[in-house]
Motif scaffolding. Structure first.
Motif, PDB file in Angstrom:
ATOM      1  N   LEU A   1      -1.911 -47.650 -13.044  1.00 27.02           N
ATOM      2  CA  LEU A   1      -0.476 -47.665 -12.804  1.00 27.02           C
ATOM      3  C   LEU A   1       0.031 -49.086 -13.051  1.00 27.02           C
ATOM      4  O   LEU A   1      -0.299 -50.013 -12.309  1.00 27.02           O
ATOM      5  N   ALA A   2       0.813 -49.245 -14.114  1.00 30.84           N
ATOM      6  CA  ALA A   2       1.346 -50.562 -14.490  1.00 30.84           C
ATOM      7  C   ALA A   2       2.711 -50.772 -13.847  1.00 30.84           C
ATOM      8  O   ALA A   2       3.503 -49.838 -13.735  1.00 30.84           O
ATOM      9  N   HIS A   3       2.965 -52.011 -13.459  1.00 34.20           N
ATOM     10  CA  HIS A   3       4.260 -52.372 -12.886  1.00 34.20           C
ATOM     11  C   HIS A   3       5.038 -53.318 -13.785  1.00 34.20           C
ATOM     12  O   HIS A   3       6.157 -53.706 -13.460  1.00 34.20           O
ATOM     13  N   ASN A   4       4.425 -53.703 -14.910  1.00 29.72           N
ATOM     14  CA  ASN A   4       5.095 -54.585 -15.871  1.00 29.72           C
ATOM     15  C   ASN A   4       4.289 -54.610 -17.173  1.00 29.72           C
ATOM     16  O   ASN A   4       3.226 -53.993 -17.264  1.00 29.72           O
ATOM     17  N   LEU A   5       4.820 -55.322 -18.164  1.00 29.47           N
ATOM     18  CA  LEU A   5       4.160 -55.382 -19.475  1.00 29.47           C
ATOM     19  C   LEU A   5       2.800 -56.072 -19.401  1.00 29.47           C
ATOM     20  O   LEU A   5       1.873 -55.709 -20.135  1.00 29.47           O
ATOM     21  N   THR A   6       2.670 -57.041 -18.520  1.00 33.06           N
ATOM     22  CA  THR A   6       1.388 -57.736 -18.358  1.00 33.06           C
ATOM     23  C   THR A   6       0.313 -56.771 -17.882  1.00 33.06           C
ATOM     24  O   THR A   6      -0.830 -56.825 -18.350  1.00 33.06           O
TER      25      THR A   6
ATOM     26  N   ILE B   1      -4.207 -57.099 -27.021  1.00 32.56           N
ATOM     27  CA  ILE B   1      -2.781 -57.184 -27.322  1.00 32.56           C
ATOM     28  C   ILE B   1      -2.156 -58.130 -26.311  1.00 32.56           C
ATOM     29  O   ILE B   1      -2.480 -58.089 -25.128  1.00 32.56           O
ATOM     30  N   ASP B   2      -1.287 -58.981 -26.780  1.00 29.25           N
ATOM     31  CA  ASP B   2      -0.584 -59.923 -25.919  1.00 29.25           C
ATOM     32  C   ASP B   2       0.533 -59.182 -25.191  1.00 29.25           C
ATOM     33  O   ASP B   2       1.160 -58.288 -25.746  1.00 29.25           O
ATOM     34  N   ALA B   3       0.802 -59.569 -23.939  1.00 34.67           N
ATOM     35  CA  ALA B   3       1.860 -58.921 -23.156  1.00 34.67           C
ATOM     36  C   ALA B   3       3.203 -58.979 -23.875  1.00 34.67           C
ATOM     37  O   ALA B   3       4.003 -58.045 -23.787  1.00 34.67           O
ATOM     38  N   ALA B   4       3.456 -60.041 -24.632  1.00 31.19           N
ATOM     39  CA  ALA B   4       4.719 -60.175 -25.364  1.00 31.19           C
ATOM     40  C   ALA B   4       4.824 -59.162 -26.501  1.00 31.19           C
ATOM     41  O   ALA B   4       5.931 -58.833 -26.935  1.00 31.19           O
ATOM     42  N   GLU B   5       3.697 -58.633 -26.971  1.00 34.32           N
ATOM     43  CA  GLU B   5       3.693 -57.675 -28.072  1.00 34.32           C
ATOM     44  C   GLU B   5       3.725 -56.218 -27.607  1.00 34.32           C
ATOM     45  O   GLU B   5       3.985 -55.321 -28.402  1.00 34.32           O
ATOM     46  N   VAL B   6       3.465 -55.983 -26.331  1.00 30.88           N
ATOM     47  CA  VAL B   6       3.380 -54.620 -25.813  1.00 30.88           C
ATOM     48  C   VAL B   6       4.680 -53.851 -26.047  1.00 30.88           C
ATOM     49  O   VAL B   6       4.659 -52.703 -26.497  1.00 30.88           O
TER      50      VAL B   6
ATOM     51  N   GLY C   1      12.246 -46.919 -22.039  1.00 29.28           N
ATOM     52  CA  GLY C   1      11.519 -47.953 -22.763  1.00 29.28           C
ATOM     53  C   GLY C   1      10.805 -48.926 -21.867  1.00 29.28           C
ATOM     54  O   GLY C   1      10.721 -48.746 -20.649  1.00 29.28           O
ATOM     55  N   PRO C   2      10.305 -49.993 -22.464  1.00 30.84           N
ATOM     56  CA  PRO C   2       9.488 -50.965 -21.732  1.00 30.84           C
ATOM     57  C   PRO C   2      10.244 -51.789 -20.691  1.00 30.84           C
ATOM     58  O   PRO C   2       9.629 -52.538 -19.943  1.00 30.84           O
ATOM     59  N   GLU C   3      11.531 -51.609 -20.596  1.00 32.44           N
ATOM     60  CA  GLU C   3      12.310 -52.342 -19.587  1.00 32.44           C
ATOM     61  C   GLU C   3      12.400 -51.563 -18.267  1.00 32.44           C
ATOM     62  O   GLU C   3      12.846 -52.112 -17.256  1.00 32.44           O
ATOM     63  N   ARG C   4      11.962 -50.322 -18.222  1.00 35.41           N
ATOM     64  CA  ARG C   4      12.053 -49.486 -17.008  1.00 35.41           C
ATOM     65  C   ARG C   4      10.711 -49.419 -16.298  1.00 35.41           C
ATOM     66  O   ARG C   4       9.730 -48.982 -16.874  1.00 35.41           O
TER      67      ARG C   4
END
Length: 72
Positions: free
Chosen positions: A29-34, A47-52, A64-67
């Motif tokens: 369960l992820a809570h952010n891109l990292t 993969i770098d977190a900035a590229e996810v 999307g990745p902002e939610r």
């Protein structure tokens, strides 16, 4: 690994966070891109977190990745 890798980030859960699957296996369960990047690293996918957020092989369901949690 043969064939394309399928990464799915599921919709936010009612308590926050998003389930991450790679080729049908739940990684966590992820809570952010990292968190997503770390789960993928542990699965052998560097993969770098900035590229996810921009990766074409990650499918974002339910936003999307902002939610990451339930908006009030």
């Amino acid at each position: 690994m043969s064939g394309p890798i399928r990464v799915i980030v599921h919709p936010p859960s009612p308590t926050g966070g998003r389930r991450v699957r790679v080729d049908g296996e739940i990684l966590g369960l992820a809570h952010n891109l990292t968190d997503v990047a770390e789960f993928l690293r542990r699965a052998g996918l560097e993969i770098d977190a900035a590229e996810v957020a921009q990766s074409p092989w990650i499918e974002w369901k339910g936003g999307g990745p902002e939610r990451w949690g339930v908006e009030g």
